[in-house]
Write a protein that holds these residues in place. Sequence first.
Motif: not given
Length: 284
Positions: A226-240
């Motif tokens: 889910q978008p809310l958790f994507r950056s931490w536990i899934g594939r991020p939409d934006w990655y630095w």
Amino acid sequence: MSPHQGQKSVLITGCTPGGIGHALCLGITVLTELAGPGISILQLDVTDAESIKACHEEVSRATGGKLDILVNNAGRNHTHPALDISIPDVRATFETNVIGVMAMVAQFGDLLIHAEGLIINIASLAAVTPYVFGSIFSATKGAIISYSRTLRQELRPFNVRVMVLMTGFVKSNTQSVRRELPEDSFYSRVRDLFDKKVTYSKNTAQFSPEDFAADIVSKALRPESQPLFRSWIGRPDWYWSGGKSSVVWWGSTLFGEWLTDAVCWKMFQLEKLQKMVQSERKRQ
């Protein structure tokens, strides 16, 4: 030849040995099975419509009409003061860095939709920082960010995802276009600063292409969430990722644009030129 069950088909543009694209190819091969017997090399010029069409036909035949991941990595550097640009040269950079990405997405959209695939667009920290003497390159990467944000919405109904890589300094061994300052340039007085900037990324970067690729591949192949958790536990939409990427992210997030402006002003030492100009004006 169609891929077997569980295999992934991945198309990466711009795969010169020693660069990010080549390292991504090797990294993906290690962590997932590619369609067919490993890596296939295809002829492709992202600025040529016929070349893109021919590549699409070849990929479609090889994968059974699907493409799981498209990595738009092909790019062109552009280090030159904004006052000294050659417009044909600028157009060539936009053709590769921006139009080429758009053309690839438009041409391969059908294969990505059939696979419910993933598009990875390579952006840069230069898009969100005043990267001195890099205004043209920065503009192309800024365009990619805006394009990707809207593209993500348009492809969402087809379950095609868009991931943007905010790339920091990576120690690439690929050759870059070297542009010289004209003799009458307003910046000829600080030619040493310009020469330093031309090689700044290569001399400053600590991230190797292999380290960068391993980091990116591990994130890109994460399961969807889910978008809310994507950056931490899934594939991020934006990655630095890459050198100084975390510093820029934290600085811009916590303090805003003024901090990156101040840091880049000091980093690229243009106050040296400012003092020269002020001194010359006092003597007039």
